[in-house]
Design a protein around this motif. Structure first.
Motif, PDB file in Angstrom:
ATOM      1  N   ARG A 239       0.898  -1.025   0.252  1.00 36.49           N
ATOM      2  CA  ARG A 239       0.033  -0.186   0.120  1.00 36.49           C
ATOM      3  C   ARG A 239       1.125   1.561   0.112  1.00 36.49           C
ATOM      4  O   ARG A 239       1.968   0.415   0.739  1.00 36.49           O
ATOM      5  CB  ARG A 239      -0.834  -0.030   1.448  1.00 36.49           C
ATOM      6  N   ARG A 240       0.159   2.305  -0.288  1.00 41.58           N
ATOM      7  CA  ARG A 240       0.896   3.465  -0.585  1.00 41.58           C
ATOM      8  C   ARG A 240       1.554   3.739   0.891  1.00 41.58           C
ATOM      9  O   ARG A 240       0.539   3.998   1.820  1.00 41.58           O
ATOM     10  CB  ARG A 240       0.356   4.436  -1.014  1.00 41.58           C
ATOM     11  N   GLY A 241       3.243   4.509   0.790  1.00 39.74           N
ATOM     12  CA  GLY A 241       3.179   5.098   2.107  1.00 39.74           C
ATOM     13  C   GLY A 241       4.050   3.824   2.715  1.00 39.74           C
ATOM     14  O   GLY A 241       4.677   3.481   3.904  1.00 39.74           O
ATOM     15  N   ALA A 242       3.982   2.534   2.177  1.00 43.82           N
ATOM     16  CA  ALA A 242       4.623   1.051   3.458  1.00 43.82           C
ATOM     17  C   ALA A 242       5.838   1.347   2.970  1.00 43.82           C
ATOM     18  O   ALA A 242       6.455   0.107   4.439  1.00 43.82           O
ATOM     19  CB  ALA A 242       3.280  -0.106   3.326  1.00 43.82           C
ATOM     20  N   PRO A 244       9.239   3.389   1.893  1.00 48.75           N
ATOM     21  CA  PRO A 244       9.800   4.403   1.575  1.00 48.75           C
ATOM     22  C   PRO A 244       9.737   4.498   0.310  1.00 48.75           C
ATOM     23  O   PRO A 244      10.683   4.323  -0.807  1.00 48.75           O
ATOM     24  CB  PRO A 244      11.390   4.389   2.716  1.00 48.75           C
ATOM     25  N   ALA A 247       4.954   6.307  -3.387  1.00 45.95           N
ATOM     26  CA  ALA A 247       4.181   7.390  -3.420  1.00 45.95           C
ATOM     27  C   ALA A 247       2.485   6.515  -3.860  1.00 45.95           C
ATOM     28  O   ALA A 247       1.158   6.578  -4.135  1.00 45.95           O
ATOM     29  CB  ALA A 247       4.391   8.347  -4.441  1.00 45.95           C
ATOM     30  N   THR A 248       2.810   5.551  -4.537  1.00 48.57           N
ATOM     31  CA  THR A 248       1.468   4.569  -4.526  1.00 48.57           C
ATOM     32  C   THR A 248       1.308   3.042  -4.783  1.00 48.57           C
ATOM     33  O   THR A 248       2.109   3.061  -4.185  1.00 48.57           O
ATOM     34  CB  THR A 248       1.325   4.651  -6.627  1.00 48.57           C
ATOM     35  N   ASN A 249      -0.467   3.092  -4.580  1.00 49.89           N
ATOM     36  CA  ASN A 249       0.090   1.278  -4.014  1.00 49.89           C
ATOM     37  C   ASN A 249       0.715   0.537  -5.435  1.00 49.89           C
ATOM     38  O   ASN A 249       0.344   0.728  -6.445  1.00 49.89           O
ATOM     39  CB  ASN A 249      -1.657   0.436  -4.476  1.00 49.89           C
ATOM     40  N   GLY A 291       1.713  -3.256   4.326  1.00 50.23           N
ATOM     41  CA  GLY A 291       0.928  -2.715   4.909  1.00 50.23           C
ATOM     42  C   GLY A 291      -0.888  -2.435   4.555  1.00 50.23           C
ATOM     43  O   GLY A 291      -1.293  -1.408   5.107  1.00 50.23           O
TER      44      GLY A 291
END
Length: 494
Positions: A239-242, A244, A247-249, A291
């Motif tokens: 998932r996005r942000g999971a 570093p 920025a996207t899934n 994530g």
């Protein structure tokens, strides 16, 4: 029946002067046919090509609507016009419903009015015919397009299927392909074991294209050398942000391969953590993206590639027992290239033409001497080494026919290797064939091993094997065993 370049119009009226007046108004632009009764008009229609009919409504015997209703049944493409002095709404509705009347022309009519109606009717006939033609063409083109699409799909499946696995009629790969073909139609996990570079992924792809999942994706990943973090990202997605910088899934291969096939090579290199995660996917049919908080289900078929022996790896604790059995409902051993002697020439030639096409160089093939050296080399790097050697030969080739002088020195000078599956007894003991054939294979290998170890001193080899020098020479000739170095063998004793 005759046809003219000009549209033909049939005028039907029991009054001669009405027929004459209509003919006079239309004959400059159209071919005119006349009839004074419905019966005569029917006779003309069976003999002539007519686009438009002008018919009087009130005639002896049958009315214009009755006549045109019959015309509609037999020649529905003809444009039908009623000429009448009466415009009763009931009659008009009956005419439209029963006879499919294009237009009502009231008496008395003006010549320009009659001519305009005739031109419009002829144009309508032409457009209707053109529409029918285009509809047929589109239907044909659609069928043709579907046929071409299906042909492209079939060709693609053949190129990526078992026909793409090049081999000779006597190849050991024939039995492998037949086994893979049987497994392909059953939706079970299959384990392909064999040395690196033997074409396990290509065999997995062929099984996919021979399965009921052929229209769905085939995806592949070599796990060897990949760290757990990258493997998790590739397989499960995130998932996005999971992760570093993500920025996207990110959609993982397990999700992309839903209803298709996923090939995982190098499963023996998986860590204990990744083995457990893979086992969970096989057991539950679902996984959790990095994530993520909601499991995603995936109906995929898993085919794994293994370098090594499955049971030895499980016994050593390098591979979880439950995972080992889960991925090996079907097992296929892919032989190394040195165990496919008759295939090397076919494979090398195919590699050569593929490389020549890629690099834009004209070639005719290999000469016999070059093919002999390539066939007799053990190819420890299997297909990948063969592809690299053929490409290198192509680069340095000056003539369209590639000779042995282009082959790398280590191949020209190499002795047959003593390592690998084809040197062990197990494949011989378990393969198909008569007892005589299998014993001869063992005997040939012992002879080659002994001669190589004694540097092809036949006297020493014969003494160790308990043979006379004449008997040893006979066996060497029988099996066609050659000194790979090209040097003359000696029979001198110490």
């Amino acid at each position: 029946m005759t046809r003219s370049a000009r549209p033909a119009i049939l005028l039907v009226d029991d009054e001669p002067h009405s027929l004459a007046s209509m003919r006079m108004a239309l004959e400059d632009d159209f071919d005119i046919l006349t009839a004074d009764s419905a019966d005569q008009a029917m006779t003309l229609l069976r003999e002539e090509w007519v686009q438009v009919i002008f018919c009087d409504q009130r005639m002896p015997g049958r009315t214009g609507v009755q006549f045109l209703t019959e015309v509609r049944e037999s020649w529905p493409e003809i444009v039908r016009i009623i000429v009448t002095g009466y415009t009763d709404p009931g009659d008009m509705a009956e005419a439209i419903n029963a006879a499919g009347i294009y237009q009502f022309l009231t008496k008395p009519w003006h010549p320009d009015q009659l001519l305009m109606a005739a031109r419009n009717a002829a144009d309508l006939f032409a457009m209707t015919r053109e529409h029918e033609r285009l509809s047929l063409e589109m239907k044909h083109l659609g069928t043709t397009a579907e046929t071409k699409l299906e042909k492209r799909r079939r060709d693609l499946r053949e190129r990526q299927g078992f026909d793409a696995i090049l081999r000779s009629p006597q190849s050991r790969m024939n039995a492998v392909v037949e086994m893979a073909r049987q497994y392909a139609s059953f939706d079970i996990s299959v384990l392909l074991s064999g040395e690196a570079g033997t074409g396990k992924q290509e065999l997995a792809r062929a099984m996919h294209h021979a399965s009921l999942r052929a229209e769905k994706p085939f995806l592949a990943l070599n796990c060897a050398g990949l760290p757990d973090e990258l493997l998790e990202l590739e397989l499960f997605g995130a998932r996005r942000g999971a992760v570093p910088g993500l920025a996207t899934n990110r959609i993982g291969l397990l999700q992309k391969a839903d209803r298709g096939t996923l090939y995982l090579g190098g499963v023996e290199s998986l860590s204990a953590k990744m083995q457990m995660a893979l086992m969970r996917v096989l057991r539950e049919g679902a996984f959790l993206p990095l994530g993520g908080h909601e499991a995603i289900r995936s109906n995929l078929r898993l085919i794994c590639g293994l370098t090594g022996d499955l049971r030895a790896l499980m016994a050593e604790g390098r591979l979880r027992t439950d995972l080992g059995y889960a991925i090996s409902a079907g097992e296929i051993t892919v032989p190394p290239l040195r165990g496919r002697r008759g295939d090397v020439a076919i494979l090398a030639t195919a590699c050569l033409f593929d490389a020549a096409s890629l690099h834009g160089k004209q070639v005719r093939g290999f000469d016999d001497v070059a093919l002999g050296f390539l066939e007799n080399y053990d190819w420890p790097g299997n297909l990948r080494e063969l592809e690299n050697e053929v490409t290198r030969m192509l680069i340095f080739a000056q003539d369209p026919l590639l000779g042995a002088d282009l082959i790398s020195r280590h191949i020209l000078q190499a002795d047959p290797g003593e390592d690998g599956a084809d040197r062990a007894l197990d494949p011989i003991l378990t393969r198909e064939g008569t007892l005589k054939d299998r014993v001869e294979l063992v005997e040939m290998r012992i002879l080659r091993e002994t001669l190589t170890r004694h540097r092809w001193n036949k006297s020493r080899a014969a003494a160790e094997l308990g043979l006379s020098r004449v008997g040893l020479r006979a066996k060497i000739e029988r099996y066609g065993i050659d000194d790979p170095s090209g040097a003359n063998a000696t029979e001198e004793e110490d």
